[in-house]
Motif scaffolding. Sequence first.
Motif, short mmCIF file in Angstrom:
data_model
loop_
_atom_site.label_atom_id
_atom_site.label_comp_id
_atom_site.label_asym_id
_atom_site.label_seq_id
_atom_site.Cartn_x
_atom_site.Cartn_y
_atom_site.Cartn_z
N LYS A 215 -15.78 7.19 9.31
CA LYS A 215 -15.60 7.41 10.76
C LYS A 215 -16.57 8.48 11.25
O LYS A 215 -17.18 8.35 12.32
CB LYS A 215 -14.15 7.82 11.06
CG LYS A 215 -13.15 6.68 10.84
CD LYS A 215 -11.72 7.12 11.11
CE LYS A 215 -10.74 6.02 10.76
NZ LYS A 215 -9.33 6.42 10.94
N THR B 157 -0.07 1.20 0.71
CA THR B 157 -0.74 1.01 -0.57
C THR B 157 -2.15 1.61 -0.66
O THR B 157 -2.80 1.51 -1.69
CB THR B 157 -0.84 -0.50 -0.91
OG1 THR B 157 -1.40 -1.18 0.22
CG2 THR B 157 0.51 -1.07 -1.24
N SER C 199 0.05 -6.11 2.17
CA SER C 199 -0.21 -7.55 2.03
C SER C 199 0.51 -8.04 0.77
O SER C 199 0.72 -7.26 -0.17
CB SER C 199 -1.71 -7.80 1.95
OG SER C 199 -2.24 -7.13 0.83
N TYR D 212 3.22 -6.88 6.38
CA TYR D 212 2.97 -6.45 7.76
C TYR D 212 2.65 -7.68 8.60
O TYR D 212 2.54 -8.78 8.08
CB TYR D 212 1.92 -5.35 7.83
CG TYR D 212 0.58 -5.60 7.12
CD1 TYR D 212 -0.37 -6.48 7.65
CD2 TYR D 212 0.28 -4.92 5.94
CE1 TYR D 212 -1.58 -6.67 7.02
CE2 TYR D 212 -0.94 -5.12 5.30
CZ TYR D 212 -1.87 -5.99 5.84
OH TYR D 212 -3.07 -6.18 5.22
N1 LIG Z 1 -4.45 12.48 10.71
C1 LIG Z 1 -4.72 12.85 9.47
O1 LIG Z 1 -4.52 14.00 9.09
C2 LIG Z 1 -5.30 11.85 8.50
C3 LIG Z 1 -5.55 12.24 7.17
C4 LIG Z 1 -6.01 11.28 6.26
C5 LIG Z 1 -6.24 9.97 6.68
N2 LIG Z 1 -6.03 9.66 8.00
C6 LIG Z 1 -6.25 8.27 8.45
O2 LIG Z 1 -5.18 7.49 7.93
C7 LIG Z 1 -5.62 6.16 7.71
C8 LIG Z 1 -5.25 5.74 6.31
O3 LIG Z 1 -5.95 6.52 5.36
P1 LIG Z 1 -5.97 6.04 3.84
O4 LIG Z 1 -6.83 6.99 3.09
O5 LIG Z 1 -4.61 5.77 3.35
O6 LIG Z 1 -6.75 4.65 4.03
P2 LIG Z 1 -7.06 3.52 2.98
O7 LIG Z 1 -6.80 4.02 1.60
O8 LIG Z 1 -8.40 2.98 3.27
O9 LIG Z 1 -5.98 2.39 3.35
C9 LIG Z 1 -6.14 1.12 2.81
C10 LIG Z 1 -4.79 0.43 2.86
O10 LIG Z 1 -4.46 0.05 4.20
C11 LIG Z 1 -3.66 -1.11 4.11
N3 LIG Z 1 -3.71 -1.88 5.36
C12 LIG Z 1 -4.80 -2.48 5.92
N4 LIG Z 1 -4.45 -3.09 7.07
C13 LIG Z 1 -3.12 -2.90 7.23
C14 LIG Z 1 -2.16 -3.27 8.22
N5 LIG Z 1 -2.51 -3.99 9.30
N6 LIG Z 1 -0.89 -2.88 8.09
C15 LIG Z 1 -0.49 -2.14 7.02
N7 LIG Z 1 -1.35 -1.74 6.03
C16 LIG Z 1 -2.64 -2.12 6.14
C17 LIG Z 1 -4.25 -1.89 2.97
O11 LIG Z 1 -3.21 -2.64 2.38
P3 LIG Z 1 -3.47 -4.19 2.01
O12 LIG Z 1 -4.68 -4.21 1.12
O13 LIG Z 1 -2.21 -4.57 1.32
O14 LIG Z 1 -3.74 -4.90 3.32
C18 LIG Z 1 -4.81 -0.82 2.03
O15 LIG Z 1 -3.99 -0.61 0.89
C19 LIG Z 1 -7.13 6.16 8.01
O16 LIG Z 1 -7.34 5.67 9.31
C20 LIG Z 1 -7.51 7.63 7.93
O17 LIG Z 1 -8.65 7.94 8.72
C21 LIG Z 1 -5.57 10.55 8.90
#
Ligand SMILES: NC(=O)c1ccc[n+]([C@@H]2O[C@H](COP(=O)([O-])OP(=O)(O)OC[C@H]3O[C@@H](n4cnc5c(N)ncnc54)[C@H](OP(=O)(O)O)[C@@H]3O)[C@@H](O)[C@H]2O)c1
Length: 313
Positions: free
Chosen positions: A46, A150, A173, A190
């Motif tokens: 991002k 996940t 998924s 989802y």
């Molecule tokens: N505000 C904060 O402090 C903060 C801190 C850290 C991260 N974040 C944000 O939080 C988000 C998640 O971070 P992350 O590191 O966990 O990301 P990530 O590891 O890239 O997340 C990938 C996961 O998202 C799931 N996913 C994809 N589309 C989905 C949907 N429509 N519904 C439910 N699950 C879905 C996938 O599951 P499947 O493969 O089963 O589809 C995959 O396991 C990012 O946008 C990141 O920028 C925010």
Amino acid sequence: MMKAARFSHFGGPEVLEIVDLPDPHAGPGQIRVSVRAVGVNPTDWKLRRGLMGGELPQLTGRDVAGVVNAVGAGITDVRLGDRVFGFSDDGAGAAELALLSHYAPIPPSLGFAEAAALPVALETATRSLDALGVGTASGAGNTLLVNGATGGVGSAAVQLAVARGARVIGTASPANHAYLRSLGAEPVAYGPGLVARVRTLAPDGVDAALDVAGSGVLPELIELAGGPEQVVTITDFAGAQEHGVTFSRGDTGRAVHALAEIGELIEAGRFSLPVARTFPLAEIAQAHRLSEDGHVRGKLVLLVGRCGRGDGT
Ligand SMILES: NC(=O)c1ccc[n+]([C@@H]2O[C@H](COP(=O)([O-])OP(=O)(O)OC[C@H]3O[C@@H](n4cnc5c(N)ncnc54)[C@H](OP(=O)(O)O)[C@@H]3O)[C@@H](O)[C@H]2O)c1
């Protein structure tokens, strides 16, 4: 001089390059780490795409694991050669050397890659569960729904909530349902019909809901949790404003204490954040591409090598 990943323009993964930069020096309260591994987070791409502002050229990478090779004034809790993991102070961890102010010893059973997977996911998950009161005496989060269970943050949040005594339902998924069960959660798919699917498992709804995926389901989470106060999102800033939900971000009340605390759960075999894939630092663009696809199970990690530092690396 050291090698570091950098971009000089906002854009796709192709803007990433490996450059030579002067070695950074540890200031007061900082340690300098010879980096062995760097976790990849969605924030990295991002920032690279210019979605979060920032100046150019920009270094990249927050999650660091490595070996202490210099300490600044006032540092008494680590020594040269110690294995540590933590946050790159300036988001410049994808490099041979990085400066850290918040760090902890790597739990003995973890390698560098597994340790580098932890900091951001662990801190974010801990902060989010605290905001929801999961595991507190009020029992507010006894049954927790995690949307996006996940990935990095989701996998951490599920296991931490289970360790706090919560029943956890997570969205993923279908291919990830067995994995989600192995973390201790009850999986649901989802997509449309989410409320009905969760109600088959929890007819009265849930006590709290954490939105990790930011997939536009805040109204459903509010319905299931009984109100916006029981919902936290870490991704859907606009939705949070619209629906009166708390948006939790890293610049307020960071739960950095989670780094030092996780060793106990890890060594007890009750917490593990899987490394889905590793890449050499030179292939950082490929790692960003995969992260950006949004379906990584656990974490992606970059491996960084360096010779001739005199610190065993
Ligand atoms: N505000 C904060 O402090 C903060 C801190 C850290 C991260 N974040 C944000 O939080 C988000 C998640 O971070 P992350 O590191 O966990 O990301 P990530 O590891 O890239 O997340 C990938 C996961 O998202 C799931 N996913 C994809 N589309 C989905 C949907 N429509 N519904 C439910 N699950 C879905 C996938 O599951 P499947 O493969 O089963 O589809 C995959 O396991 C990012 O946008 C990141 O920028 C925010």
